[in-house]
Design an enzyme around this catalytic site. Sequence first.
Site, PDB file in Angstrom:
ATOM      1  N   GLY A  62       0.861  -1.184   0.000  1.00 20.31           N
ATOM      2  CA  GLY A  62       0.000   0.000   0.000  1.00 20.31           C
ATOM      3  C   GLY A  62       0.890   1.224   0.000  1.00 20.31           C
ATOM      4  O   GLY A  62       1.349   1.673   1.047  1.00 20.31           O
ATOM      5  N   MET A  83       0.723   7.713   2.576  1.00 16.79           N
ATOM      6  CA  MET A  83       1.180   7.286   3.907  1.00 16.79           C
ATOM      7  C   MET A  83       2.165   6.120   3.810  1.00 16.79           C
ATOM      8  O   MET A  83       3.230   6.137   4.433  1.00 16.79           O
ATOM      9  CB  MET A  83      -0.013   6.898   4.793  1.00 16.79           C
ATOM     10  CG  MET A  83      -0.892   8.055   5.205  1.00 16.79           C
ATOM     11  SD  MET A  83      -0.028   9.308   6.171  1.00 16.79           S
ATOM     12  CE  MET A  83       0.148   8.470   7.745  1.00 16.79           C
ATOM     13  N   SER A 126      -0.059   8.937  13.568  1.00 10.03           N
ATOM     14  CA  SER A 126      -0.547  10.299  13.348  1.00 10.03           C
ATOM     15  C   SER A 126       0.583  11.202  12.880  1.00 10.03           C
ATOM     16  O   SER A 126       1.723  11.035  13.274  1.00 10.03           O
ATOM     17  CB  SER A 126      -1.150  10.898  14.613  1.00 10.03           C
ATOM     18  OG  SER A 126      -1.501  12.250  14.357  1.00 10.03           O
ATOM     19  N   LYS A 162      -5.335   6.088  19.079  1.00 11.06           N
ATOM     20  CA  LYS A 162      -5.254   6.954  17.897  1.00 11.06           C
ATOM     21  C   LYS A 162      -6.615   7.583  17.606  1.00 11.06           C
ATOM     22  O   LYS A 162      -6.715   8.757  17.247  1.00 11.06           O
ATOM     23  CB  LYS A 162      -4.759   6.157  16.681  1.00 11.06           C
ATOM     24  CG  LYS A 162      -4.917   6.869  15.334  1.00 11.06           C
ATOM     25  CD  LYS A 162      -3.969   8.036  15.173  1.00 11.06           C
ATOM     26  CE  LYS A 162      -4.373   9.088  14.163  1.00 11.06           C
ATOM     27  NZ  LYS A 162      -4.591   8.698  12.800  1.00 11.06           N
ATOM     28  N   HIS A 191      -7.158  10.324  20.008  1.00  8.34           N
ATOM     29  CA  HIS A 191      -6.294  11.415  19.543  1.00  8.34           C
ATOM     30  C   HIS A 191      -7.044  12.236  18.487  1.00  8.34           C
ATOM     31  O   HIS A 191      -7.078  13.462  18.533  1.00  8.34           O
ATOM     32  CB  HIS A 191      -4.993  10.848  18.967  1.00  8.34           C
ATOM     33  CG  HIS A 191      -4.234  11.801  18.081  1.00  8.34           C
ATOM     34  ND1 HIS A 191      -4.644  12.106  16.793  1.00  8.34           N
ATOM     35  CD2 HIS A 191      -3.114  12.533  18.287  1.00  8.34           C
ATOM     36  CE1 HIS A 191      -3.813  12.982  16.266  1.00  8.34           C
ATOM     37  NE2 HIS A 191      -2.870  13.257  17.154  1.00  8.34           N
ATOM     38  N   ASN A 192      -7.641  11.553  17.536  1.00 10.53           N
ATOM     39  CA  ASN A 192      -8.347  12.264  16.474  1.00 10.53           C
ATOM     40  C   ASN A 192      -9.574  13.002  16.996  1.00 10.53           C
ATOM     41  O   ASN A 192      -9.889  14.095  16.522  1.00 10.53           O
ATOM     42  CB  ASN A 192      -8.751  11.296  15.359  1.00 10.53           C
ATOM     43  CG  ASN A 192      -7.580  10.927  14.472  1.00 10.53           C
ATOM     44  OD1 ASN A 192      -6.436  10.907  14.929  1.00 10.53           O
ATOM     45  ND2 ASN A 192      -7.839  10.638  13.219  1.00 10.53           N
ATOM     46  N   GLU A 212      -8.339  16.037  18.422  1.00 12.44           N
ATOM     47  CA  GLU A 212      -7.954  16.892  17.284  1.00 12.44           C
ATOM     48  C   GLU A 212      -9.172  17.662  16.745  1.00 12.44           C
ATOM     49  O   GLU A 212      -9.084  18.873  16.475  1.00 12.44           O
ATOM     50  CB  GLU A 212      -7.354  15.990  16.202  1.00 12.44           C
ATOM     51  CG  GLU A 212      -6.965  16.665  14.903  1.00 12.44           C
ATOM     52  CD  GLU A 212      -6.496  15.622  13.869  1.00 12.44           C
ATOM     53  OE1 GLU A 212      -5.663  14.750  14.211  1.00 12.44           O
ATOM     54  OE2 GLU A 212      -6.973  15.672  12.723  1.00 12.44           O
TER      55      GLU A 212
HETATM   56  P1  NDP Z   1      -5.561   5.593   0.874  1.00 10.66           P
HETATM   57  O1  NDP Z   1      -6.386   5.471   2.089  1.00 10.66           O
HETATM   58  O2  NDP Z   1      -5.941   6.613  -0.141  1.00 10.66           O
HETATM   59  O3  NDP Z   1      -5.477   4.147   0.167  1.00 10.66           O
HETATM   60  C1  NDP Z   1      -4.852   3.957  -1.074  1.00 10.66           C
HETATM   61  C2  NDP Z   1      -4.027   2.711  -1.070  1.00 10.66           C
HETATM   62  O4  NDP Z   1      -4.813   1.556  -0.750  1.00 10.66           O
HETATM   63  C3  NDP Z   1      -3.407   2.443  -2.435  1.00 10.66           C
HETATM   64  O5  NDP Z   1      -2.128   1.924  -2.236  1.00 10.66           O
HETATM   65  C4  NDP Z   1      -4.363   1.393  -3.002  1.00 10.66           C
HETATM   66  O6  NDP Z   1      -3.780   0.594  -4.016  1.00 10.66           O
HETATM   67  C5  NDP Z   1      -4.647   0.583  -1.790  1.00 10.66           C
HETATM   68  N1  NDP Z   1      -5.857  -0.210  -1.888  1.00 10.66           N
HETATM   69  C6  NDP Z   1      -7.142   0.227  -1.900  1.00 10.66           C
HETATM   70  N2  NDP Z   1      -7.988  -0.820  -1.958  1.00 10.66           N
HETATM   71  C7  NDP Z   1      -7.236  -1.937  -1.998  1.00 10.66           C
HETATM   72  C8  NDP Z   1      -7.519  -3.323  -2.062  1.00 10.66           C
HETATM   73  N3  NDP Z   1      -8.787  -3.766  -2.075  1.00 10.66           N
HETATM   74  N4  NDP Z   1      -6.490  -4.191  -2.087  1.00 10.66           N
HETATM   75  C9  NDP Z   1      -5.225  -3.765  -2.032  1.00 10.66           C
HETATM   76  N5  NDP Z   1      -4.878  -2.459  -1.979  1.00 10.66           N
HETATM   77  C10 NDP Z   1      -5.871  -1.566  -1.957  1.00 10.66           C
HETATM   78  O7  NDP Z   1      -4.026   5.824   1.277  1.00 10.66           O
HETATM   79  P2  NDP Z   1      -3.379   6.804   2.385  1.00 10.66           P
HETATM   80  O8  NDP Z   1      -1.928   6.660   2.178  1.00 10.66           O
HETATM   81  O9  NDP Z   1      -3.987   8.157   2.360  1.00 10.66           O
HETATM   82  O10 NDP Z   1      -3.805   6.161   3.774  1.00 10.66           O
HETATM   83  C11 NDP Z   1      -3.445   4.844   4.142  1.00 10.66           C
HETATM   84  C12 NDP Z   1      -3.979   4.577   5.528  1.00 10.66           C
HETATM   85  O11 NDP Z   1      -3.386   5.492   6.440  1.00 10.66           O
HETATM   86  C13 NDP Z   1      -5.480   4.769   5.675  1.00 10.66           C
HETATM   87  O12 NDP Z   1      -5.966   3.856   6.618  1.00 10.66           O
HETATM   88  C14 NDP Z   1      -5.611   6.162   6.211  1.00 10.66           C
HETATM   89  O13 NDP Z   1      -6.827   6.374   6.902  1.00 10.66           O
HETATM   90  C15 NDP Z   1      -4.409   6.200   7.137  1.00 10.66           C
HETATM   91  N6  NDP Z   1      -3.910   7.522   7.464  1.00 10.66           N
HETATM   92  C16 NDP Z   1      -3.868   8.506   6.548  1.00 10.66           C
HETATM   93  C17 NDP Z   1      -3.380   9.764   6.869  1.00 10.66           C
HETATM   94  C18 NDP Z   1      -3.303  10.819   5.847  1.00 10.66           C
HETATM   95  O14 NDP Z   1      -2.922  11.949   6.206  1.00 10.66           O
HETATM   96  N7  NDP Z   1      -3.610  10.545   4.593  1.00 10.66           N
HETATM   97  C19 NDP Z   1      -2.912  10.072   8.219  1.00 10.66           C
HETATM   98  C20 NDP Z   1      -2.914   8.961   9.096  1.00 10.66           C
HETATM   99  C21 NDP Z   1      -3.424   7.744   8.728  1.00 10.66           C
HETATM  100  P3  NDP Z   1      -3.856   1.055  -5.560  1.00 10.66           P
HETATM  101  O15 NDP Z   1      -2.738   2.025  -5.753  1.00 10.66           O
HETATM  102  O16 NDP Z   1      -3.632  -0.213  -6.316  1.00 10.66           O
HETATM  103  O17 NDP Z   1      -5.195   1.654  -5.791  1.00 10.66           O
END
Ligand code: NDP
Length: 485
Positions: free
Chosen positions: A9, A13, A128, A183, A186-187, A190
């Site tokens: 993933g 993040m 976070s 966490k 925390h949110n 926030e």
């Molecule tokens: P996203 O939540 O936007 O998720 C996108 C990622 O998930 C991509 O790598 C995507 O792959 C993958 N994905 C989605 N569906 C599937 C699936 N069914 N099988 C496999 N892979 C899948 O990414 P973020 O980086 O924004 O966030 C990641 C996590 O971190 C989330 O839980 C989020 O809530 C948490 N978080 C985010 C913060 C932020 O500021 N953004 C802060 C703190 C925590 P593909 O590229 O192939 O689509």
Amino acid sequence: GTAQIGVTGLAVMGANLARNLARNGYTVALHNRSVGKTDELLAKHGDDGDFVRTESLQELVDSLESPRRILIMVKAGAPVDSVIESLIPLLDRDDIIIDGGNSYFKDTIRREKECAEHGLHFVGVGVSGGEEGALNGPSIMPGGSEQSYESVGPMLEKIAAKADDGTPCCAWIDTDGAGHFVKMVHNGIEYADMQVIGEAYDLLRSVAGIEPAEQAEVFRRWNETDLSSYLIEITAEVLSQVDEKTGKPLVDVIVDQAGQKGTGRWTVQSALDLGSPVSGIAESVFARALSSSEPEAREQAQEKLTSGLIASTGVAHADPEFVEDVRRALYASKLVSYAQGLDMLGSAGKEFGWDLKLDTIASLWRAGCIIRAELLGEIMDAYQGDDAPVNMLLAPGFLEVVEELVPSWRRVVVKATALGIPVPVFASSLSYYDALRRKRLPAALIQGQRDFFGAHTYHRVDEEGTFHTLWSEDRSEVRTDGEIA
Ligand code: NDP
């Protein structure tokens, strides 16, 4: 395999955490469902450290040293389950799956059980700090078994933010969903932190006529006081931003409907289940909901619900006394939000069997995360040692501070009420404070009402036992068996 950790993933993040790990000397195996993100990361930042490129989960698993550590950073919810399901048949006993996303803590509890059935460790980790934190040092709140922390803890501590005293903002919280729970709270805090800043901004502008650019200066000054925090700092940045297209303050061209992704709502839902009075946090979630729902209702109300307002604010432009009152009201309300959040952690610990150490938790929030603030160091001190306060507001360090803030706090809530300026968190926090310090609450009357219509019984102030008044008979009182219904 030789890689020390795998990341699957690689959206913002995941990519940033992978880079952070590599920059700290770990060999990091990379995987993403669509290989494009993997290649993009390698093309742009491949020289951050040692990466291993993989195209499938099988390749990812094969690239790792044993016992394996795999960090899942995919979209929260069903995608996490689907990745775990795909990983389980590929892994060996004692391998560790780490979920660093914003997962709901009850999902984490369930996933840990499922993984344990296959001899795997599952570590739910709250992270976070947003994008920037993930890259340069987030605040990290790991749950899972203590044993798995021995394996993943040192890595997480290495990539975590460091507090001013050098300690990493990462420490084992407790088993299963404890990290994600902390966490989540925390949110919630926030949300409240952001809302009280919003209320202060509204008051400074609507009452004291301080326009955004000038307010940016006010917030910069406030950042030198006990309010010093990341959110106050970025507030000054946002308020000083001028829109390129119109030349207006950016804040004036942004639609006033606040979004939310769910963690604030989860906090309040969990608090309701626990019976934990997080009124400030709840008001801040509702304030976002009110801003973004029913635009039609808001439009009509602006024209029709206009009675009873006092016309003049009676406050001169940028009146320093009023500005200081608002600053104090903001700080007091903020203290209440933290007191409520920590109180909720206490209740959750009892409910879910976690030994949540509030001084440690406060210490993890000192750097890296969105609510980082000077205040967290003081909260940490307040909960250190054996006689932790039953409520944060009662800690010796905070007692006098709050006493000093109260007169300003009351003046601000009165003024806002008279002028019709919504201050849901300022006001509800003040009510919480007043309810907490109240010798007798009207809850006695509520018990009387409950006994009247539902024979729910009551306790007496002067006698042990449970009582019921025979309301529909001769209104005499009887003693009943058992507890209050
Ligand atoms: P996203 O939540 O936007 O998720 C996108 C990622 O998930 C991509 O790598 C995507 O792959 C993958 N994905 C989605 N569906 C599937 C699936 N069914 N099988 C496999 N892979 C899948 O990414 P973020 O980086 O924004 O966030 C990641 C996590 O971190 C989330 O839980 C989020 O809530 C948490 N978080 C985010 C913060 C932020 O500021 N953004 C802060 C703190 C925590 P593909 O590229 O192939 O689509």
